[in-house]
Design an enzyme around this catalytic site. Sequence first.
Site, PDB file in Angstrom:
ATOM      1  N   ARG A   1      -7.202  12.886   0.560  1.00 29.22           N
ATOM      2  CA  ARG A   1      -6.150  13.403   1.449  1.00 29.22           C
ATOM      3  C   ARG A   1      -4.757  12.928   1.060  1.00 29.22           C
ATOM      4  O   ARG A   1      -3.778  13.559   1.405  1.00 29.22           O
ATOM      5  CB  ARG A   1      -6.433  13.056   2.901  1.00 29.22           C
TER       6      ARG A   1
ATOM      7  N   HIS B   1       1.039   6.272   1.749  1.00 25.95           N
ATOM      8  CA  HIS B   1       1.821   7.238   2.530  1.00 25.95           C
ATOM      9  C   HIS B   1       2.961   7.885   1.750  1.00 25.95           C
ATOM     10  O   HIS B   1       3.549   8.858   2.209  1.00 25.95           O
ATOM     11  CB  HIS B   1       2.281   6.608   3.843  1.00 25.95           C
TER      12      HIS B   1
ATOM     13  N   GLU C   1      -8.640   0.404  -3.056  1.00 25.23           N
ATOM     14  CA  GLU C   1      -9.412   0.423  -1.812  1.00 25.23           C
ATOM     15  C   GLU C   1     -10.342   1.613  -1.863  1.00 25.23           C
ATOM     16  O   GLU C   1      -9.898   2.727  -2.208  1.00 25.23           O
ATOM     17  CB  GLU C   1      -8.427   0.682  -0.663  1.00 25.23           C
TER      18      GLU C   1
ATOM     19  N   ASN D   1       0.861  -1.184   0.000  1.00 28.17           N
ATOM     20  CA  ASN D   1       0.000   0.000   0.000  1.00 28.17           C
ATOM     21  C   ASN D   1       0.903   1.242   0.000  1.00 28.17           C
ATOM     22  O   ASN D   1       1.708   1.432   0.908  1.00 28.17           O
ATOM     23  CB  ASN D   1      -0.893  -0.037   1.247  1.00 28.17           C
TER      24      ASN D   1
ATOM     25  N   HIS E   1      -5.667   3.621  -1.564  1.00 26.06           N
ATOM     26  CA  HIS E   1      -6.998   3.960  -1.047  1.00 26.06           C
ATOM     27  C   HIS E   1      -7.346   5.351  -1.556  1.00 26.06           C
ATOM     28  O   HIS E   1      -6.744   6.345  -1.138  1.00 26.06           O
ATOM     29  CB  HIS E   1      -6.958   3.933   0.489  1.00 26.06           C
TER      30      HIS E   1
ATOM     31  N   ARG F   1      -9.540   8.104  -1.173  1.00 27.85           N
ATOM     32  CA  ARG F   1     -10.530   8.556  -0.183  1.00 27.85           C
ATOM     33  C   ARG F   1     -11.399   9.661  -0.757  1.00 27.85           C
ATOM     34  O   ARG F   1     -10.958  10.416  -1.625  1.00 27.85           O
ATOM     35  CB  ARG F   1      -9.800   9.101   1.057  1.00 27.85           C
TER      36      ARG F   1
ATOM     37  N   GLU G   1     -10.763  -9.395   3.206  1.00 27.73           N
ATOM     38  CA  GLU G   1      -9.478  -9.020   3.798  1.00 27.73           C
ATOM     39  C   GLU G   1      -9.711  -8.933   5.297  1.00 27.73           C
ATOM     40  O   GLU G   1     -10.536  -8.136   5.764  1.00 27.73           O
ATOM     41  CB  GLU G   1      -8.972  -7.686   3.248  1.00 27.73           C
TER      42      GLU G   1
ATOM     43  N   THR H   1      -8.106   3.627   8.324  1.00 28.79           N
ATOM     44  CA  THR H   1      -9.324   2.825   8.407  1.00 28.79           C
ATOM     45  C   THR H   1      -9.378   2.141   9.771  1.00 28.79           C
ATOM     46  O   THR H   1      -8.484   1.374  10.115  1.00 28.79           O
ATOM     47  CB  THR H   1      -9.328   1.756   7.291  1.00 28.79           C
TER      48      THR H   1
ATOM     49  N   HIS I   1      -3.423  -4.580   7.838  1.00 23.29           N
ATOM     50  CA  HIS I   1      -3.573  -3.412   8.712  1.00 23.29           C
ATOM     51  C   HIS I   1      -2.696  -3.565   9.944  1.00 23.29           C
ATOM     52  O   HIS I   1      -2.844  -4.516  10.701  1.00 23.29           O
ATOM     53  CB  HIS I   1      -5.022  -3.163   9.161  1.00 23.29           C
TER      54      HIS I   1
END
Length: 239
Positions: A49, A10, A70, A7, A43, A45, A151, A101, A190
């Site tokens: 963001r 970031h 995602e 992922n 992801h 969103r 998941e 999340t 996660h």
Amino acid sequence: MARLGVNIDHVATVREARKAKQPDPVAAAVLAELGGADGIVVHLREDRRHIHDRDVKLLRETLQTKLDLEMAATEEMVRIALEIKPEMVTLVPERRQELTTEGGLNVVANRDELKKVIDLLHEGEIHVSLFIDPDLAQIKEANKISADLIEIHTGRYANSRGRDQRTELHQILEAARLASKLKMGVNAGHGLDYTNVVPVAQIAEIEELNIGHSIIARSILVGLERAVREMKDLIAGRS
Ligand code: PXP
């Protein structure tokens, strides 16, 4: 051996800290693939963001592995997914104020809305995964509404220690076994990092681990290719 989905949200978080062009998550995806990532997860969103629409479009064109988008189960996101056509979508709950999340989807309470979204994505030939807590009732409901995969949310496991952590691990194991018995694909993720990933990676039914923060954090110090390779080695039991 479980596959690794990296992922890269970031990377975009750092970019957005200055509203700049760098670092580019698309470049990060290339390096993650060179390090051995089996897929890239982003992801998108509602508040954009970190990951932006442009990133998802470019990733779709440039990835050599697969794109796992995602997203929340909203009309806007379904429209975007049907345009982009990722190999798979992971539906997650989304709240504006959360840092990340926080919990899994409540499939039991939202079955009709989720079923509608799953059906639309299936019409677009997109596999659908539901992000859920290791809760057997939620898994049975996910199967009833035709989710292809689940998941399993590993956040509680990652945040606990000692006996509590062993209890959480056991719940993940039971959840993975049930999903596999129901012929659904099983992913997990996660909060997984270099210190806690091994026991989860050893669960035979788990086919893919989705890991973000710990890999991107390490990559600042050692480089992304190496950070991904070190995680792959742990998952494979090579170190
Ligand atoms: N899986 C899902 C569904 C997520 O929402 C996230 C966080 O974006 C992850 C995996 C990765 O979590 P982490 O960044 O803690 O590795």
